[in-house]
Write an enzyme that holds these catalytic residues in place. Structure first.
Site, PDB file in Angstrom:
ATOM      1  N   ARG A 187     151.411  24.671 -12.374  1.00 57.99           N
ATOM      2  CA  ARG A 187     151.039  24.210 -13.713  1.00 57.99           C
ATOM      3  C   ARG A 187     152.021  24.745 -14.750  1.00 57.99           C
ATOM      4  O   ARG A 187     152.737  25.719 -14.481  1.00 57.99           O
ATOM      5  CB  ARG A 187     149.633  24.761 -14.055  1.00 57.99           C
ATOM      6  N   ASP A 204     147.177  25.208 -18.718  1.00 56.48           N
ATOM      7  CA  ASP A 204     146.952  25.584 -17.316  1.00 56.48           C
ATOM      8  C   ASP A 204     146.400  24.404 -16.520  1.00 56.48           C
ATOM      9  O   ASP A 204     146.210  24.517 -15.310  1.00 56.48           O
ATOM     10  CB  ASP A 204     145.997  26.784 -17.217  1.00 56.48           C
ATOM     11  N   GLY A 260     144.725  31.998 -13.711  1.00 61.75           N
ATOM     12  CA  GLY A 260     144.967  32.032 -12.261  1.00 61.75           C
ATOM     13  C   GLY A 260     143.910  31.280 -11.476  1.00 61.75           C
ATOM     14  O   GLY A 260     142.938  30.766 -12.032  1.00 61.75           O
TER      15      GLY A 260
END
Ligand code: AMP
Ligand code: MG
Length: 512
Positions: free
Chosen positions: A201, A270, A109
């Site tokens: 992403r 990511d 995140g």
């Protein structure tokens, strides 16, 4: 006498900050499963380090006539250093997961990124994101900050890549502060403002797939299709079409990287953009001497992300995305063999797209207007020649533009093995004869395909060292040079020179 409209222009301040009504916050409408709302922690005593007038223009901000790093004005300095956001913003940090160095890493995140919102611009809605604005619920052990060193690298490279014609997130501004930040040594904090149509992403998809949140996964995919890939709605299976579209964009992007000698350094899932943008500039590097096995990230102990591996890693990451998208592709049914086949069919164009894109780029770099048998071998053998002697990638390609059979010297002089060069140059000369285009025209074409200026590590390092001493002029000057990478700019010839010896000992790691 001054004409009325001129008086008006002079009196009305140019719009240098976004108006409240110009924010739309579409991602914020998706619901709390996708993000956490929060405010940044302001940098104390922020100062402009640099501003990209070109990104400001993309947003529709008037900067004409304004000069220097403060062209955006004090209100922007407040908002872009993590202070009071502009009215109309709805700041949030998004959640994603991902594979790091080939292993499932779980939840990641936006640990230090904050999406201020989406600004309506002449180029469509643009996400405005601060990087380094303090901790978020996704910071894990991190402090939510970014140091000036890595922020200068991200700021400059985002803009350099854009001006090289390579899809990338953009950088609007770089703000520094004396706030101390601990890395291997004590450094100072900075915030980069990044701009992109979307910062989504592969890892966003992986997150919801991994947690079995099929409704959220569908919401996310529908959001991406609606706003970024509406053409997929026409397909029999829009989600398979989305996977194929991302596959093609990723293949094109990696061909761009290979052609210019760019090494990303941390191609974790990511750090791969669903839109096919270069994203998350960390320990990246442009090749100096051409070494296909070059590892630009000092923390990449096994060389997973070498220059030569990038095409294969792109494919690996797309398979991870495909895996995450299986429930979407299956629709209401179970994930079965037919679903897998659809996903594999969507991933299948990767290799051919990448190879075709590379061939096109190599042909342009060689100055070949037509396509002939043997062109691929000609390009491959040129690269083998560069690899054999670790010849400077950027300089060799650029000098090739001025090659003529009558005067091969500027490029020939780059090689110790003159016989090997002459053998290749003979083939190249024969191939150019088939083209029949005058040397000057070919040279001009090649100079639009082979940049003179790229962001070499040592150039960045010099800008960083000056900035750490309080002098931001080198960062600003380098930005200007990199905005015109294909122009001769004779006054800046030193920026296009071979790297100095000390550049060889520079190490770049994930620490940022
Ligand atoms: P990267 O591979 O550098 O793009 O980052 C991997 C993950 O680590 C992302 O979730 C980042 O947000 C997070 N991260 C990296 N550095 C920091 C930091 N200093 N503070 C908080 N999170 C960080
Ligand atoms: Mg990242």
């Amino acid at each position: 006498m001054i004409a009325a409209h001129e008086t008006q222009t002079a009196c009305e301040p140019a719009e240098r900050a976004p108006q409240p009504q110009r924010w739309v916050n579409r991602y914020a409408d998706l619901g709390p499963a996708f993000f956490t709302r929060l405010r940044a922690q302001a940098l104390p005593d922020p100062q402009w380090v640099a501003v990209s007038a070109s990104t400001a223009a993309l947003l529709g901000w008037a900067t004409e006539g304004a000069d220097g790093a403060d062209i955006l004005g004090p209100q922007a300095l407040e908002a872009l250093s993590g202070g009071t956001p502009w009215p109309g913003c709805d700041p949030l940090a998004t959640v994603y997961s991902g594979h790091q160095f080939g292993a499932w890493a779980g939840q990641l995140g936006d640990g230090r990124a904050l999406l201020l919102g989406e600004l309506v611009t002449p180029a469509g809605p643009m996400e405005i994101q601060l990087k380094g604005g303090g901790p978020t619920p996704y910071s894990r052990m991190g402090d939510g900050r970014a140091v000036l060193r890595s922020s200068i690298r991200e700021f400059l490279c985002s803009e350099a890549m854009h001006h090289l014609g390579i899809p990338t997130t953009r950088a609007l501004a770089l703000v520094g502060s004396a706030l101390p930040v601990r890395r291997e040594t004590l450094e100072t904090a900075a915030v980069v403002t990044r701009v992109a149509p979307s910062f989504l992403r592969f890892g966003h998809f992986e997150h919801f797939a991994h947690h079995g949140q099929s409704e959220a996964l569908k919401t996310l995919a529908d959001f991406v299709i609606e706003h970024h890939f509406p053409g997929c709605l026409e397909a029999a299976n829009p989600y398979a079409a989305l996977l194929e579209a991302v596959t093609r964009r990723t293949a094109e992007l990696i061909a761009d990287w290979q052609a210019v000698g760019f090494c990303h350094g941390v191609m974790n899932t990511d750090n791969l953009s669903v839109l096919g943008l270069t994203i998350d500039y960390g320990p990246f590097g442009f090749l100096d001497g051409f070494d296909p096995g070059h590892i630009c990230n000092h923390s990449d102990h096994h060389g997973r992300y070498t220059y030569a591996n990038q095409p294969r890693v792109g494919q690996w990451n797309l398979h991870a995305l495909g895996q995450a998208m299986l429930p979407l592709i299956a629709g209401d049914g179970e994930v079965d063999e037919a679903t897998t086949e659809l996903a594999l069919a969507a991933l299948e164009p990767y290799e051919a797209t990448l190879q075709a894109a590379l061939r096109t780029r190599h042909r342009a770099k060689l100055g070949l207007a037509s396509a002939q048998d043997g062109d691929v071998a000609l390009a491959d053998d040129w690269l083998a020649l560069l690899a054999m002697e670790r010849t400077d990638h950027t300089i060799a390609w650029r000098r090739l533009a001025d090659f003529t059979p009558a005067d091969p010297h500027p490029v020939r002089d780059l090689f110790r093995d003159r016989a090997a060069f002459d053998a290749w140059a003979g083939r190249y000369a024969q191939r150019l004869a088939l083209e029949g285009s005058p040397d000057v025209e070919r040279a001009a074409r090649m100079k639009l395909a082979n940049p003179k200026f790229v962001l070499r590590n040592h150039l960045c390092e010099s800008a960083i060292r000056a900035a750490q001493g309080g002098d931001f002029s080198e960062t600003q000057r380098l930005l200007k040079v990199l905005e015109r990478p294909f122009a001769e700019q004779p006054e800046h010839a030193a920026y296009a020179d071979f790297p100095p010896d000390w550049a060889q000992t520079l190490e770049v790691s994930c620490s940022s």
